[in-house]
Design a protein around this motif. Structure first.
Motif, PDB file in Angstrom:
ATOM      1  N   LEU A 127       4.883  17.755  13.571  1.00  0.00           N
ATOM      2  CA  LEU A 127       5.762  16.601  13.749  1.00  0.00           C
ATOM      3  C   LEU A 127       4.978  15.304  13.618  1.00  0.00           C
ATOM      4  O   LEU A 127       5.459  14.324  13.028  1.00  0.00           O
ATOM      5  N   GLY A 128       3.750  15.296  14.157  1.00  0.00           N
ATOM      6  CA  GLY A 128       2.908  14.103  14.053  1.00  0.00           C
ATOM      7  C   GLY A 128       2.522  13.787  12.623  1.00  0.00           C
ATOM      8  O   GLY A 128       2.480  12.621  12.213  1.00  0.00           O
ATOM      9  N   LEU A 129       2.233  14.826  11.829  1.00  0.00           N
ATOM     10  CA  LEU A 129       1.911  14.621  10.414  1.00  0.00           C
ATOM     11  C   LEU A 129       3.084  13.989   9.678  1.00  0.00           C
ATOM     12  O   LEU A 129       2.912  13.072   8.866  1.00  0.00           O
ATOM     13  N   ARG A 130       4.282  14.468   9.966  1.00  0.00           N
ATOM     14  CA  ARG A 130       5.479  13.946   9.295  1.00  0.00           C
ATOM     15  C   ARG A 130       5.789  12.522   9.740  1.00  0.00           C
ATOM     16  O   ARG A 130       6.173  11.680   8.914  1.00  0.00           O
ATOM     17  N   PHE A 131       5.618  12.253  11.016  1.00  0.00           N
ATOM     18  CA  PHE A 131       5.853  10.891  11.504  1.00  0.00           C
ATOM     19  C   PHE A 131       4.926   9.905  10.798  1.00  0.00           C
ATOM     20  O   PHE A 131       5.355   8.815  10.397  1.00  0.00           O
ATOM     21  N   SER A 132       3.680  10.281  10.641  1.00  0.00           N
ATOM     22  CA  SER A 132       2.699   9.388  10.023  1.00  0.00           C
ATOM     23  C   SER A 132       3.027   9.086   8.574  1.00  0.00           C
ATOM     24  O   SER A 132       2.619   8.044   8.044  1.00  0.00           O
ATOM     25  N   ALA A 133       3.755   9.991   7.922  1.00  0.00           N
ATOM     26  CA  ALA A 133       4.120   9.751   6.533  1.00  0.00           C
ATOM     27  C   ALA A 133       4.918   8.463   6.386  1.00  0.00           C
ATOM     28  O   ALA A 133       4.767   7.722   5.409  1.00  0.00           O
ATOM     29  N   GLY A 134       5.777   8.181   7.379  1.00  0.00           N
ATOM     30  CA  GLY A 134       6.556   6.947   7.333  1.00  0.00           C
ATOM     31  C   GLY A 134       5.690   5.705   7.393  1.00  0.00           C
ATOM     32  O   GLY A 134       6.011   4.673   6.784  1.00  0.00           O
ATOM     33  N   LEU A 135       4.571   5.798   8.116  1.00  0.00           N
ATOM     34  CA  LEU A 135       3.699   4.638   8.283  1.00  0.00           C
ATOM     35  C   LEU A 135       2.922   4.301   7.020  1.00  0.00           C
ATOM     36  O   LEU A 135       2.534   3.153   6.812  1.00  0.00           O
ATOM     37  N   ILE A 136       2.677   5.287   6.165  1.00  0.00           N
ATOM     38  CA  ILE A 136       1.927   5.000   4.939  1.00  0.00           C
ATOM     39  C   ILE A 136       2.831   4.892   3.717  1.00  0.00           C
ATOM     40  O   ILE A 136       2.390   4.454   2.655  1.00  0.00           O
ATOM     41  N   ILE A 146       6.524   3.777   4.004  1.00  0.00           N
ATOM     42  CA  ILE A 146       7.654   2.847   4.073  1.00  0.00           C
ATOM     43  C   ILE A 146       7.207   1.472   4.574  1.00  0.00           C
ATOM     44  O   ILE A 146       6.872   0.600   3.786  1.00  0.00           O
ATOM     45  N   LYS A 147       7.171   1.288   5.902  1.00  0.00           N
ATOM     46  CA  LYS A 147       6.738   0.000   6.433  1.00  0.00           C
ATOM     47  C   LYS A 147       6.407   0.135   7.907  1.00  0.00           C
ATOM     48  O   LYS A 147       6.671   1.176   8.526  1.00  0.00           O
ATOM     49  N   ALA A 148       5.838  -0.929   8.490  1.00  0.00           N
ATOM     50  CA  ALA A 148       5.333  -0.860   9.858  1.00  0.00           C
ATOM     51  C   ALA A 148       6.421  -0.530  10.868  1.00  0.00           C
ATOM     52  O   ALA A 148       6.149   0.116  11.887  1.00  0.00           O
ATOM     53  N   THR A 149       7.656  -0.950  10.596  1.00  0.00           N
ATOM     54  CA  THR A 149       8.736  -0.675  11.549  1.00  0.00           C
ATOM     55  C   THR A 149       9.006   0.822  11.688  1.00  0.00           C
ATOM     56  O   THR A 149       9.685   1.236  12.628  1.00  0.00           O
ATOM     57  N   ALA A 150       8.458   1.638  10.787  1.00  0.00           N
ATOM     58  CA  ALA A 150       8.585   3.089  10.918  1.00  0.00           C
ATOM     59  C   ALA A 150       7.932   3.582  12.205  1.00  0.00           C
ATOM     60  O   ALA A 150       8.284   4.652  12.708  1.00  0.00           O
ATOM     61  N   GLY A 151       6.993   2.801  12.740  1.00  0.00           N
ATOM     62  CA  GLY A 151       6.310   3.204  13.971  1.00  0.00           C
ATOM     63  C   GLY A 151       7.021   2.797  15.242  1.00  0.00           C
ATOM     64  O   GLY A 151       6.628   3.233  16.337  1.00  0.00           O
ATOM     65  N   PHE A 152       8.073   1.983  15.147  1.00  0.00           N
ATOM     66  CA  PHE A 152       8.715   1.457  16.345  1.00  0.00           C
ATOM     67  C   PHE A 152       9.257   2.552  17.252  1.00  0.00           C
ATOM     68  O   PHE A 152       9.140   2.490  18.472  1.00  0.00           O
ATOM     69  N   LEU A 193      -4.876  12.578  11.962  1.00  0.00           N
ATOM     70  CA  LEU A 193      -5.322  13.250  10.744  1.00  0.00           C
ATOM     71  C   LEU A 193      -4.842  12.532   9.483  1.00  0.00           C
ATOM     72  O   LEU A 193      -5.502  12.580   8.439  1.00  0.00           O
ATOM     73  N   VAL A 194      -3.702  11.875   9.594  1.00  0.00           N
ATOM     74  CA  VAL A 194      -3.192  11.090   8.467  1.00  0.00           C
ATOM     75  C   VAL A 194      -3.687   9.653   8.546  1.00  0.00           C
ATOM     76  O   VAL A 194      -4.121   9.073   7.545  1.00  0.00           O
ATOM     77  N   GLY A 195      -3.644   9.093   9.750  1.00  0.00           N
ATOM     78  CA  GLY A 195      -3.911   7.668   9.919  1.00  0.00           C
ATOM     79  C   GLY A 195      -5.349   7.255   9.682  1.00  0.00           C
ATOM     80  O   GLY A 195      -5.610   6.262   8.981  1.00  0.00           O
ATOM     81  N   VAL A 196      -6.311   7.995  10.243  1.00  0.00           N
ATOM     82  CA  VAL A 196      -7.720   7.589  10.144  1.00  0.00           C
ATOM     83  C   VAL A 196      -8.220   7.610   8.693  1.00  0.00           C
ATOM     84  O   VAL A 196      -8.804   6.614   8.225  1.00  0.00           O
ATOM     85  N   PRO A 197      -8.017   8.695   7.932  1.00  0.00           N
ATOM     86  CA  PRO A 197      -8.444   8.641   6.525  1.00  0.00           C
ATOM     87  C   PRO A 197      -7.750   7.533   5.738  1.00  0.00           C
ATOM     88  O   PRO A 197      -8.373   6.902   4.875  1.00  0.00           O
ATOM     89  N   SER A 198      -6.471   7.283   6.047  1.00  0.00           N
ATOM     90  CA  SER A 198      -5.739   6.216   5.351  1.00  0.00           C
ATOM     91  C   SER A 198      -6.367   4.867   5.634  1.00  0.00           C
ATOM     92  O   SER A 198      -6.553   4.045   4.723  1.00  0.00           O
ATOM     93  N   LEU A 199      -6.710   4.618   6.895  1.00  0.00           N
ATOM     94  CA  LEU A 199      -7.326   3.342   7.269  1.00  0.00           C
ATOM     95  C   LEU A 199      -8.702   3.178   6.622  1.00  0.00           C
ATOM     96  O   LEU A 199      -9.061   2.083   6.175  1.00  0.00           O
ATOM     97  N   VAL A 200      -9.468   4.260   6.587  1.00  0.00           N
ATOM     98  CA  VAL A 200     -10.806   4.195   5.971  1.00  0.00           C
ATOM     99  C   VAL A 200     -10.688   3.841   4.490  1.00  0.00           C
ATOM    100  O   VAL A 200     -11.413   2.979   3.984  1.00  0.00           O
ATOM    101  N   ILE A 201      -9.767   4.504   3.792  1.00  0.00           N
ATOM    102  CA  ILE A 201      -9.579   4.239   2.364  1.00  0.00           C
ATOM    103  C   ILE A 201      -9.117   2.802   2.134  1.00  0.00           C
ATOM    104  O   ILE A 201      -9.617   2.100   1.250  1.00  0.00           O
ATOM    105  N   LEU A 202      -8.148   2.342   2.959  1.00  0.00           N
ATOM    106  CA  LEU A 202      -7.637   0.979   2.809  1.00  0.00           C
ATOM    107  C   LEU A 202      -8.729  -0.055   3.055  1.00  0.00           C
ATOM    108  O   LEU A 202      -8.853  -1.040   2.320  1.00  0.00           O
ATOM    109  N   TYR A 203      -9.545   0.161   4.094  1.00  0.00           N
ATOM    110  CA  TYR A 203     -10.621  -0.790   4.397  1.00  0.00           C
ATOM    111  C   TYR A 203     -11.669  -0.793   3.285  1.00  0.00           C
ATOM    112  O   TYR A 203     -12.179  -1.847   2.899  1.00  0.00           O
ATOM    113  N   PHE A 204     -11.963   0.383   2.756  1.00  0.00           N
ATOM    114  CA  PHE A 204     -12.945   0.478   1.670  1.00  0.00           C
ATOM    115  C   PHE A 204     -12.481  -0.278   0.433  1.00  0.00           C
ATOM    116  O   PHE A 204     -13.279  -0.925  -0.248  1.00  0.00           O
TER     117      PHE A 204
END
Length: 416
Positions: free
Chosen positions: A190-199, A201-207, A228-239
Motif C-alpha cells: 500500500l505504501g508503494l502505491r501511495f508513493s506513486a501519486g507523489l512522483i 501527479i502532484k504534492a496534494t496527493a500526499g494530503f 523505498l520509492v521516495g528516497v531514490p526519487s529524491l536522490v535522482i532529483l537532487y542529482f
C-alpha cells in the motif's frame, strides 16, 4: 466557436444529463435486467464511448475546437519536455516530476494540445473502469453507480473541455483499495502505491496521508514502502537539478473560487479595513483542512479499511475545496467519483436532487465568474448588480454543497 456558444451547449448537456440521472436513479428494474443478462462490462464500455470518446471526436475533430482550461499550460510543459527539457530546471511545473513526461507521451503520436485532452479522457476511463471492478465486491449496485457517474455533465465538462487531471488522485486511491481487497495487507504494498501519486501527479496527493495514517495497522511497513520509492526519487532529483525539485512545494496564493475564503472575503475585508493577507489565510486553510480530516477519520480508526480508505480520501479533498483559498470548483473532479459511489443515497430524492444541483453549479459558476472578470468582492457594493449577486450566490451554494458532503462523510465515518 464562441465562449457563449460553448456555455449554451453546456446548459443543454446539464439538462439532458439531469433527466437521464433522475430516471436512472429510480429505475431499479432496468439495472436488474442488465445484471441478469450479464451485460455490465459491454454497456460500461459503450457508455464510455458514448459519453467521452464520441464527444471528444465531435468537439476536437469535427468542430476543431481549441483546448482551453489547463491544457495550454500543460502543452507548454509538454513541448519543452518533448525537446528534452528537464522539469523544474528548464520549465516551471507545480506537478510531480513524472507528470510532465506522461503528458508528453501522446504528443509523440499526435503533436497537438488535443492529444493531451485525449490522454486525460483515456486515463479517466481507466480509473472509471478500475473503480467499477473494485466496487463490484463492495456494492451490489456498483454498475448502476458507475454509469450514473459517467452520465454526469460536470465530470464530462471537466475532462473534455478543461483537460483536468485531478481524478488521477482517486486513481491512486482506488488502486490501493483494490490491492487491499485482494491481499488484506495495508503495509508495504500500500505504501508503494501511495508513493506513486507523489512522483506522478502532484504534492496534494500526499494530503490524505494524515487521516490515512491512523487507519493503518502496519504503519511502519507502509512507511517503508514510501521510503523505498521516495528516497531514490529524491536522490535522482537532487542529482539532476539540486534544490529546484522543491518547486511543487511552493505555496500558491492564487485566489480561486468557490471556497469558504472567497465567500467570507467581503466580510473579512470589511472587518480588517483592507484585503486579507493571502499567504496567512492559505496556511490557516491548510491546517484546518488536514486537522479536520484527521479528526473526522479518527472516530473510524477501528473500522475496516474497505470503508475508511475512501472516506479518508473524501474527507481530505472535500475539506480542501472548503478551506483552501486556492481551490477552484473544478477540484471536485478529484473526488466526484468516490462521492457518487460512497455518499449519495440513490433511494432518497433529496440526495439525487442535491447532486444534480451541485453538478449544475460546477458547470455554471466558473463561466459566470470568468465572464465577470474574476471578481473578489473586496468592494461589497458590486453585489447591488444582479449578475454579481448571482455569481456570489452560486459560490455560496457551491460551498453549501461541499459542507453537505463533508457532513455526510462525518456521519458515515462515525455511525456506519
Amino acid at each position: 466557436m464562441s465562449t457563449l456558444t460553448v456555455f449554451y451547449i453546456k446548459l443543454v448537456l446539464i439538462a439532458f444529463s439531469s433527466v437521464a440521472i433522475w430516471l436512472g436513479a429510480r429505475s431499479d428494474s432496468f439495472w436488474q435486467q442488465i445484471h441478469e443478462k450479464r451485460q455490465e462490462n459491454r454497456l460500461l464500455g459503450f457508455g464510455l464511448i458514448l459519453f467521452r470518446l464520441l464527444p471528444f471526436i465531435l468537439v476536437y475533430v469535427v468542430m476543431n475546437y481549441s483546448p482551453r482550461g489547463d491544457v495550454p499550460f500543460f502543452w507548454g510543459k509538454a513541448t519543452v519536455a518533448y525537446q528534452g527539457g528537464l522539469v523544474y530546471r528548464d520549465f516551471a511545473s507545480y506537478h510531480a516530476p513524472l507528470f510532465s513526461y506522461i503528458i508528453t507521451l501522446p504528443i509523440l503520436l499526435w503533436y497537438t494540445p488535443k492529444a493531451i485532452v485525449l490522454l486525460m479522457v483515456v486515463i479517466e476511463a481507466a480509473i472509471i473502469w478500475g473503480t467499477y471492478r473494485t466496487y463490484t465486491s463492495l456494492k451490489t449496485n456498483a454498475f448502476k453507480l458507475i454509469m450514473l457517474y459517467v452520465m454526469l455533465s460536470a465530470p464530462a465538462v471537466m475532462v473534455l473541455l478543461g483537460g483536468q487531471e485531478d481524478i488521477w488522485l482517486w486513481g491512486i486511491a482506488v488502486w490501493m483499495l483494490y490491492y487491499f481487497l485482494q491481499t488484506k495487507d495495508d503495509g508495504l504494498g500500500l505504501g508503494l502505491r501511495f508513493s506513486a501519486g507523489l512522483i506522478v501527479i502532484k504534492a496534494t496527493a500526499g494530503f490524505w496521508l494524515f487521516p490515512l495514517w491512523f487507519l493503518l495497522k502496519k504503519r511502519w511497513s507502509f512507511l517503508l514502502g514510501m521510503i523505498l520509492v521516495g528516497v531514490p526519487s529524491l536522490v535522482i532529483l537532487y542529482f539532476l537539478m539540486e534544490m529546484d525539485f522543491l518547486m511543487p512545494l511552493q505555496m500558491t496564493t492564487n485566489l480561486l473560487t468557490p471556497n469558504l475564503f472567497t465567500v467570507v472575503r467581503p466580510l473579512i475585508t470589511a472587518l480588517l479595513g483592507h484585503a486579507p493577507d493571502l499567504p496567512t489565510f492559505s496556511w490557516i486553510g491548510m491546517v484546518i483542512t488536514l486537522s479536520s480530516a484527521v479528526w473526522m477519520l479518527y472516530f473510524a480508526r477501528h473500522k475496516s479499511l474497505t470503508l475508511t480508505l475512501p472516506l479518508a480520501f473524501l474527507a481530505t479533498y472535500i475539506a480542501m475545496t472548503i478551506f483552501q483559498l486556492s481551490s477552484p470548483g473544478y477540484y471536485v473532479f478529484t473526488y466526484m467519483l468516490p462521492l457518487v459511489m460512497e455518499l449519495v443515497d440513490w433511494k432518497k430524492s433529496r440526495d439525487v436532487a442535491i447532486l444534480l444541483i451541485f453538478n449544475a453549479l460546477l458547470v455554471v459558476q466558473p463561466f459566470l465568474f470568468t465572464h465577470l472578470n474574476s471578481p473578489t468582492y473586496d468592494d461589497i457594493t458590486v453585489l447591488g448588480e444582479p449578475l454579481f449577486l448571482l455569481e456570489y450566490t452560486l459560490q455560496l451554494l457551491n460551498v453549501a454543497c461541499y459542507g453537505w458532503y463533508f457532513l455526510k462523510v462525518y456521519q458515515k465515518a462515525r455511525f456506519a
